[in-house]
Write an enzyme that holds these catalytic residues in place. Structure first.
Site, PDB file in Angstrom:
ATOM      1  CG  HIS A  41      -0.065  -0.491   2.367  1.00 21.02           C
ATOM      2  ND1 HIS A  41       0.078  -1.677   2.761  1.00 21.02           N
ATOM      3  CD2 HIS A  41       1.023   0.230   3.333  1.00 21.02           C
ATOM      4  CE1 HIS A  41       0.981  -1.936   3.551  1.00 21.02           C
ATOM      5  NE2 HIS A  41       1.229  -0.708   4.244  1.00 21.02           N
ATOM      6  CB  CYS A  42       3.904   1.997   1.389  1.00 25.33           C
ATOM      7  SG  CYS A  42       3.186   1.605   2.847  1.00 25.33           S
TER       8      CYS A  42
END
Ligand code: SAJ
Length: 456
Positions: A276-277
């Protein structure tokens, strides 16, 4: 620094821990943060529009890997935590931390809609004296443009009527060593008064607070952290493809290079980047920089290099099958590991998903096995389920492609099956066999006679 009564009242409430704290967004960042706040003695209200989350929390049932049901039960027993979907609770809050998702849109542009939704709710129930801290990873300028400007349009003044900070989340899910409490926390305030209140509050439940001079510096520091990773991962992926072409084992090269005790930091090639990063954050930065007519070639090149890795994996699988006079089309291929990194179930942006789709498009019969991730939804919309682990079933595949090196996989047993393996993580390094190939090393021809035999 000029301070007013509003500031002094809030500072006193924070210092005495009488301040009521809010957390907007109860995901992998917000829930651990709320738990830490309660542990340190604050009354906390968690706000999330997902009624499923609210319901589970009401039963102390955790949906976050790093937070146990027991911890939630202790939080509930403290009587200092409640969860709701209703922002009207803002009337009782002294501070709120916004921990909502910041995904990318279809065409890789920032999607700040979750931040905007949270701010719209805050505007609806806004009260004087509120300390607002944005934690969601986003481009430099977001705090000022999407929060400060919006609230000042209502007549509130930052640093006097409300206080505004940015403090990037640094949660690394499943990290056994670093957690919300012991990971240093950067924080930047819109004014000195804002920063002072932010420092005072965060230092109550974070071991080390790192003040910086503005929200923009804090926003940019987070993007530097993660763009640094994306670029370095892309670089080592390029080195892996170069070594493949040159017939050199990249994994041995990295092991040699990392013996240098200074000036080198190992990164490892892989089938692409997930999570998610790292796949997202750099695109927030390059998007914003374009507004200043600054085109970051490093970020764009890193993104395209990393996005290319699933294609490289499929290509290499094709070369391996070719050594056995097989094509991808109609071959039975097993993807080993689907999560985006080892020993977690998170499939977000996992490169394995892309590899799966590419094999399907090439006409292969493709399955996957992942002890953590039971199923996912394919691009076609159909659900795909992990097969069960059975050595005899694995023996029936034409090729096994290891995408995620979960520590629980039976590497020795799988290596011993004799099925050609493409190892994209060097996970089989202790079980080298002729039929085990590595990403970042050339495909040795299986039918070449032993070079020694040629000497007459
Ligand atoms: N990856 C590689 N080669 C590497 C490192 C990672 O291919 O050398 C891949 C991983 O397989 C994964 C992706 O990149 O698919 C991202 O991996 P990650 O280790 O960066 O893990 P994340 O996405 O969980 O990143 C988080 C980030 N934490 C926060 O943003 C708060 C990142 O800043 C951390 O550095 C990272 O965890 C970490 O170090 O674990």
């Amino acid at each position: 620094m000029i301070v007013n009564k509003t500031y002094l009242n809030l500072l006193e409430a924070i210092e005495t821990k009488n301040a009521v704290l809010g957390v907007a967004g109860l995901g992998y960042v917000g829930l651990p943060l709320a738990v830490e706040m309660v542990k340190q003695g604050f009354k906390v209200v968690g706000i999330d529009p997902d009624l499923g989350k609210i319901d589970k929390l009401s039963r102390s049932e955790s949906y976050i890997h790093d937070i146990s049901d027991e911890t939630l039960a202790e939080v509930a027993a403290s009587g200092r935590f409640k969860a709701t979907a209703d922002y009207s609770v803002l009337a009782e809050l002294d501070a709120i931390s916004i921990c909502v998702p910041t995904p990318l849109s279809e065409n890789q542009d920032p999607d700040t809609s979750y931040i905007v939704m949270a701010v719209d709710q805050i505007k609806k129930y806004m009260r004087k004296g509120l300390l607002i801290t944005l934690e969601s990873t986003t481009y430099p300028g977001t705090t000022e443009e999407l929060i400060q400007r919006e609230l000042e349009k209502l007549g509130y003044k930052a640093g006097e009527d409300f206080f505004l900070c940015f403090s990037p989340e640094r949660v690394d899910p499943s990290n056994p060593r670093f957690n919300t409490f012991n990971t240093p926390k950067v924080i930047g305030g819109t004014t000195e008064a804002c920063l002072n209140l932010g420092k005072s509050l965060y230092s109550k439940y974070v071991q080390t607070v790192v003040p910086v001079t503005s929200p923009k510096v804090a926003e940019m520091s987070k993007l530097l952290e993660n763009t640094f990773r994306s670029v370095n991962i892309a670089f080592i992926n390029e080195m892996a493809m170069m070594c493949d072409r040159m017939g050199i084992d990249i994994w041995e090269v990295i092991d040699a290079a990392k013996t240098k005790p200074f000036g080198f930091m190992p990164f490892y090639p892989g089938p692409g980047i997930g999570g998610h990063c790292i796949p997202l954050d750099p695109m927030y930065l390059s998007w914003k920089a374009k507004g200043f007519r600054f085109y970051s070639q490093f970020i764009e090149l890193a993104q395209s290099t990393n996005d290319n890795m699933p294609y490289y994996v499929v290509n290499k699988t094709s070369k391996i099958l070719n050594e056995y006079a097989k094509s991808i089309k109609k071959s039975k291929i097993l993807i080993l590991g689907m999560a985006y990194k080892p020993d977690i179930s998170d499939l977000r942006e996992s490169p394995g998903l892309e590899v799966y789709e590419l094999f399907k498009e090439s006409g292969a019969y493709v399955d996957y096995y992942d002890p953590f991730a039971a199923s996912f939804r394919a691009a076609s919309g159909s659900a795909v389920h992990s097969i069960g682990y059975d050595a005899e079933i694995l023996r029936g595949y034409d090729c096994i492609v290891l995408i995620t090196n979960h520590s629980s996989l039976k590497y020795e047993e799988i290596a011993g099956l004799g099925v050609p393996i493409l190892d994209t993580r060097n996970a089989f390094r202790n079980f080298a066999r002729e039929h085990i190939y590595k990403l970042g090393h050339s495909v040795q021809h299986v039918d070449e006679p032993d070079a020694a035999a040629l000497i007459v």
